[in-house]
Design a protein around this motif. Sequence first.
Motif, PDB file in Angstrom:
ATOM      1  N   ASP A 157      14.905  -2.669  -8.859  1.00 40.71           N
ATOM      2  CA  ASP A 157      15.545  -3.914  -9.293  1.00 40.71           C
ATOM      3  C   ASP A 157      14.595  -4.828 -10.045  1.00 40.71           C
ATOM      4  OD1 ASP A 157      13.927  -4.535  -7.226  1.00 40.71           O
ATOM      5  OD2 ASP A 157      15.409  -5.617  -6.018  1.00 40.71           O
ATOM      6  N   LYS A 158      13.371  -4.377 -10.318  1.00 38.75           N
ATOM      7  CA  LYS A 158      12.390  -5.242 -10.984  1.00 38.75           C
ATOM      8  C   LYS A 158      12.179  -4.867 -12.453  1.00 38.75           C
ATOM      9  CE  LYS A 158      11.483  -7.412  -7.121  1.00 38.75           C
ATOM     10  NZ  LYS A 158      11.980  -8.786  -6.920  1.00 38.75           N
ATOM     11  N   ARG A 159      12.762  -3.735 -12.888  1.00 37.84           N
ATOM     12  CA  ARG A 159      12.502  -3.298 -14.259  1.00 37.84           C
ATOM     13  C   ARG A 159      13.346  -4.084 -15.256  1.00 37.84           C
ATOM     14  NH1 ARG A 159      17.259  -2.725 -13.415  1.00 37.84           N
ATOM     15  NH2 ARG A 159      18.506  -0.811 -13.280  1.00 37.84           N
ATOM     16  N   ALA A 160      12.887  -4.104 -16.494  1.00 43.45           N
ATOM     17  CA  ALA A 160      13.600  -4.810 -17.552  1.00 43.45           C
ATOM     18  C   ALA A 160      14.498  -3.825 -18.290  1.00 43.45           C
ATOM     19  CB  ALA A 160      12.606  -5.444 -18.526  1.00 43.45           C
ATOM     20  N   LEU A 161      15.692  -4.292 -18.660  1.00 47.36           N
ATOM     21  CA  LEU A 161      16.629  -3.463 -19.399  1.00 47.36           C
ATOM     22  C   LEU A 161      16.536  -3.769 -20.884  1.00 47.36           C
ATOM     23  CD1 LEU A 161      19.796  -3.673 -17.097  1.00 47.36           C
ATOM     24  CD2 LEU A 161      17.957  -1.978 -17.089  1.00 47.36           C
ATOM     25  N   ALA A 162      16.842  -2.748 -21.692  1.00 47.74           N
ATOM     26  CA  ALA A 162      16.757  -2.918 -23.152  1.00 47.74           C
ATOM     27  C   ALA A 162      17.871  -3.817 -23.674  1.00 47.74           C
ATOM     28  CB  ALA A 162      16.819  -1.548 -23.829  1.00 47.74           C
ATOM     29  N   LEU A 163      18.938  -3.982 -22.896  1.00 47.76           N
ATOM     30  CA  LEU A 163      20.059  -4.830 -23.303  1.00 47.76           C
ATOM     31  C   LEU A 163      20.350  -5.839 -22.215  1.00 47.76           C
ATOM     32  CD1 LEU A 163      22.490  -2.078 -24.708  1.00 47.76           C
ATOM     33  CD2 LEU A 163      21.013  -3.598 -26.025  1.00 47.76           C
ATOM     34  N   PRO A 164      20.800  -7.014 -22.571  1.00 48.77           N
ATOM     35  CA  PRO A 164      21.141  -8.010 -21.540  1.00 48.77           C
ATOM     36  C   PRO A 164      22.399  -7.584 -20.781  1.00 48.77           C
ATOM     37  CG  PRO A 164      21.757  -8.808 -23.714  1.00 48.77           C
ATOM     38  CD  PRO A 164      20.994  -7.534 -23.937  1.00 48.77           C
ATOM     39  N   ASP A 208      24.212  -4.121 -14.148  1.00 51.62           N
ATOM     40  CA  ASP A 208      23.053  -3.563 -13.449  1.00 51.62           C
ATOM     41  C   ASP A 208      23.412  -3.368 -11.967  1.00 51.62           C
ATOM     42  OD1 ASP A 208      20.627  -2.753 -12.508  1.00 51.62           O
ATOM     43  OD2 ASP A 208      19.489  -4.467 -13.276  1.00 51.62           O
ATOM     44  N   LEU A 209      23.646  -2.126 -11.575  1.00 44.78           N
ATOM     45  CA  LEU A 209      24.022  -1.851 -10.185  1.00 44.78           C
ATOM     46  C   LEU A 209      22.910  -2.176  -9.207  1.00 44.78           C
ATOM     47  CD1 LEU A 209      25.958   1.539 -10.503  1.00 44.78           C
ATOM     48  CD2 LEU A 209      26.903  -0.756 -10.244  1.00 44.78           C
ATOM     49  N   GLU A 210      21.649  -2.143  -9.689  1.00 44.96           N
ATOM     50  CA  GLU A 210      20.530  -2.434  -8.795  1.00 44.96           C
ATOM     51  C   GLU A 210      20.505  -3.899  -8.364  1.00 44.96           C
ATOM     52  OE1 GLU A 210      18.834  -0.165  -7.547  1.00 44.96           O
ATOM     53  OE2 GLU A 210      18.897   1.542  -8.910  1.00 44.96           O
ATOM     54  N   GLN A 211      21.199  -4.762  -9.092  1.00 47.88           N
ATOM     55  CA  GLN A 211      21.215  -6.188  -8.754  1.00 47.88           C
ATOM     56  C   GLN A 211      22.334  -6.546  -7.774  1.00 47.88           C
ATOM     57  OE1 GLN A 211      18.829  -8.194  -9.666  1.00 47.88           O
ATOM     58  NE2 GLN A 211      17.822  -6.637 -10.932  1.00 47.88           N
TER      59      GLN A 211
END
Length: 978
Positions: A556-563, A570-573
Motif C-alpha cells: 500500500d506504499k507504492r506509487a501508481l503511474a495513474l491517479p 487501488d484495492l490495496e487502499q
Amino acid sequence: MVGSVQRLLATAQNGLEVVRFGGLSHDVESSPFEVVERKRMYRLRHYFPDDTTPGRPVALLVPPLMVNADIWDVNAAGGAVGILHAAGIDCWVIDFGSPATEEGGWERDLADHVLAIDSAIDTVTAATGAQVHLMGYSQGGMFAYQTAAYRYGKGVASIVTFGSPVDIVAGMPFGLPYGIVSDVADFLADHVMPHLPITESMVRIGFQLLDPVKTAKSRIDFLMQLHDREALLPKERQRRFLNSEGWVGYSGPAVADLLKQFVAHNRMMLGGFIIRDHPVSLAELKCPILAFLGEVDDIGQPAAVRGIVRAAPNAEVYEASLVAGHFGLVAGSTATQQTWPLVAKWIDWHNGDGVLPDPIVAMSPETTSNAPRTAATRVIHAAASLAEAGAGVGKALEGVAGNTIRGSVEIAGEAARALPRLTRLGMIQPHTRISLGKLLREQARRAPNKDLFLFDDRVHTHAAVNTRIDNVVRGLISVGIRPATRVGVVMGTRPSALAAVSALSRLGAVAVLLAPGPDLARSLDLTGVKTVITDPEHLVDVAATGKRALVLGGGDKRALALPTSDRVIDLEQIDPDLVRVPAWYRPNPGLARELAFVLVIGSGDRLEAKYITNHRWALSAFGTASAADLDRRDTVYCLAPLHHSSGLLVSLGGAVAGGSRIALARSTEFDPSRFAEEVHRYGVTVVTYTWTMVRDLLDAQVFPAGHAHPIRLFIGSGMPAGLWRRTIEQFAPARVLEFYASIDGDVVLANVTGAKIGAKGRPVPGTARVELVAYDPVSEQILVGDNGFALRSADNEPGLLLGKAVDAGDISDGGLRGVFEQGDAWWPTENLFRRDSDGDYWLVDRRDTVIITPRGPIFTQPITDVLNDITPVDMEVAYGLPIGDVTLAVAAVSVRSGFSISAQDVTEALRALDPDQRPDVVWVVDEIPRSASFRPSSSAVQALGNPTPGPTTWFYHRDHDAYEELTPELAAELYAVD
C-alpha cells in the motif's frame, strides 16, 4: 584373604561415594573460559581468554540441542578445546543452555538456534578480525551447515562436522522405508511434538536405548572396577557426563521443525528449508567442508552424513572415516588420539601451513547402501565373516528382500496417494461444490502453518495466503464484483496474481486470464470483460483499453503511474475490516458445472476464447497430481504464466491438488541463472514447462551434466522430442512427464513412464474416455460408414481425438451426438492424433495447420519431431507456403551455436517419414521467434517470404530420395506461378 577384604572395602567405599554424590570426586578441572556475550538464546564462551597470541585461527564450536555445551571439554586437556588450544587455535563455544531453565526455552524452534549461531559468528569475527572455522557435532553440525548457508558463507573459513546427517533418506534407521518414516514424522510434527517437550531424562534414556548392549556393558565394567579408584578416575568425568550431567531437554517446536523439514521433507538434501520465512539451500555453501563419520555410528549413519557432497555441489567436501560410534567421534580415546589432531591439521592445511593428512580424503558423490548398524547386525556380520561365501549369498538375499520391501511400500504409497484423488474425481457431479478457492480453504484448515508458495526468497504459509485471499474478496465486494461476473486478470507472476485468481474463485466470479501485449484490447472485447485486476506494472496498458482497472500488488506504499479515480481503483487502499459483507456472500460457491476461468489463445485475428469449468480445472488438477505423484514433499516450480493453460491447469492445479509447495518464477523475463539459484534455494523437485522453455536452461548450462540437483520431474506440454532427450541427459535422473489437456472436453493424456519420447501417452484415470475418429483434413469432415455412424481410426492411422461428454452436460456449443451409437455425446478436440499398437497416443497436427498439397494432406508434427531429433537443430517449424494455386510443405530450422547441419543430416532424419509426408523444402534461418509461452512461431518464419536459395536450403528430390541444395535456377522453377 586380606586382599579380598581390602577390595570389598574399597568397593563399598567407592560405591557409597557414587550413591551419595553421583560419582567419584576427581581433580580433572574444566578448561578456563569466560562468557563474553549473553543473549536470550545463548551464552558465548571464549576458552583460554588469557592467551592473546595474535594471528591465531579461530574455531567456533556448536553443540547439539540435547547435549550440554561441555561436550567440547568433557576430557579437559584431552578434549576438543584443550587439544585445539594446544595446537594454537582460538576456541569459542556457543552454549544454548537448557530449555528447562532458560526463559522461553520450551518455545524455541530451529530457526532460533540458527539465528543465534549467526549472531555469534558476527561477534567472534568482530572480536578476532578473522573468519571462523565453524564446527558442529551431530545436530550442531546440521546447524553449522544451515547457518553458513543462511549467511551465504560470510565470515566462515571452513565447516567441520562430526556425525551430522544430511540425507535422511539414505540413513533411515533399521532400513525402514522412507515413506513410512516420513508420514509418521509429519504426524508427530503436526499433532504431538508442539505440545510435548522432551525432558532431560527422556533424552538420556532415549540415547541409552539406542544401544542398550553398550549401555549395559559400560555399567557392568564400572561395577567390576569399582574397587580400583585409580583406574576409574580418568574416565569418571566422561561417565558422569553420559549418565546424567551431559543431557539437556529438547523443546517441542524445535523437534517439530526437525521432523517436518529434515525428516518428512528431507530439506537438508533437497534445499528449501525455512529460516524465518527465508528459503535456504546448502547449495549456497562454497567454503571447504570436512565431515567426520563413524563407521559404527547408529545415529549419524555414514550414508546420511555423506549426503553433504550432493547437497552442497558448489563446495569442496572432504571426509574422515573413523571406527567410532556417535559419541566417540568427539569424546573419548578415539577423539583424543585421532579426531582433534586431524581437525588441527585440517586448519593448518586450510591456512597453507601443512599438507592434508592421509585419513582426510575427498568425499565421493557416489552413494552406497546404508545397512543398519545395530548391535544385532554387528554380531551377525562378525559371524558371517567366518564364511565368506555364505555371507555373500546372505547379503544378496538381504538386499533383494530389503529392496523388495521398500519397493512394495513405495508403490503402495503412490497408490495410497493417488486413490483418494481419483476417488474424489469420480465423485464429482455437475452440482458438486469444487473450485480453486475451496481447495485452498480446505488445505488452510488442515495445515495452516504449512508453506504454500515461495516467491522472491520469501515463504508464504497457507494461513497467510488464506487471509490475503479473504481480504481481496472483501475488496472486490466493495467495488461491486458479484458471483458469475467476468473479471479480467492482467498480472505478472507474483503472489498477488495467485491471490487475485483465488479470490475470484472464492467469490464465485469468473477469472478471465489475459496475457499482456498488443492483443490485450481485442482479448478484452472478445471475452466481454469490463473490469480488470492488474498490478502496478501493467496499469497503464490496462487503462489504455478503457476498462475499469483494479490495482493489486506491491503493497500500500507504492506509487501508481495513474491517479486513482472511479476508473482506477487501488484495492490495496481498501481496509477489509471496514467492508460490510453482504448477505448473499457464500465463500467458494462454485459448482462443478459452472464456468471458472476463461483463457484466450492465439494472436492477431486468430484469437479464440476457451472456457474452463470448475470440473474441467479439477480434472486437470487431480489428474496432474496423480500422474506426477505430487505430494507435500514436493516443491513445484511454476515457469508457465497463469494465463497459459499449462500454468493454470498443470502447475497451479497439480500443486494445489497434490498439497505441494509452489515456487513462483517472475514472468518479466526468464533468467536461467536465477532459475539455478532458486531450484536449490527452494528445494525444487518438480519443474513445469511449456514448449521449448527448457531449451534456454540447457543452452545456459546452469546445470552441467552430472551436477547435483533436487529435480525429479519436468511436467508440461509441447516439449519437442530432441529437447526431451537433451533434458533427461543433462538433468539425469530427472524424468519428463508430457501432458496433453484439451481445452474443450475433459481429455487429459499423460506420458507417465517417459519410455516413448515424444508421445503424449494415455488417458489419465478419472478423466474422459477418448476415441480416435476417422477424419478427412481436406474436407474437414468426420468419415462415416454405411450406417451413418462415424468410423474409428485404426492403429497408427491419424484421426480426430474425441472426449466422452458428461452424460448430463450441455454440448450445444460444439459437441457431437450420435457419433458411434444413438444418443452418445462427445467433445471434439482441435487436434489430430494417431494411436500406436500399445495404446499410446501421438500428436499429429492441429486441424487448422494441416498442409493441404496436391499429393494430399501433410501433417506438421511428425516433421518437426524428426527434425528436432537432429543434434545440431535448435528449433524448427513446419508450415504451408502458398505458390499460386498450390501449397508447398516447408520446414525451417535454426541451428545451435557451435553446430552445423548438412543436407545429409536432413535426408537421414526425414527418412523416418513416408515420402509423401516429407516437406518439399527445408531451410536454415538465423532465428525462429517464439511466443510468450515459448512456442516456435511458424507465422513469423512465413513472414520472411520464400526460402532463400543457397547451401543451407534444400529441396526434396524424389527421384534421388534425398534433399539437395536449392539453387537459384531450381528455386525459380519451384516458385513459378502458373
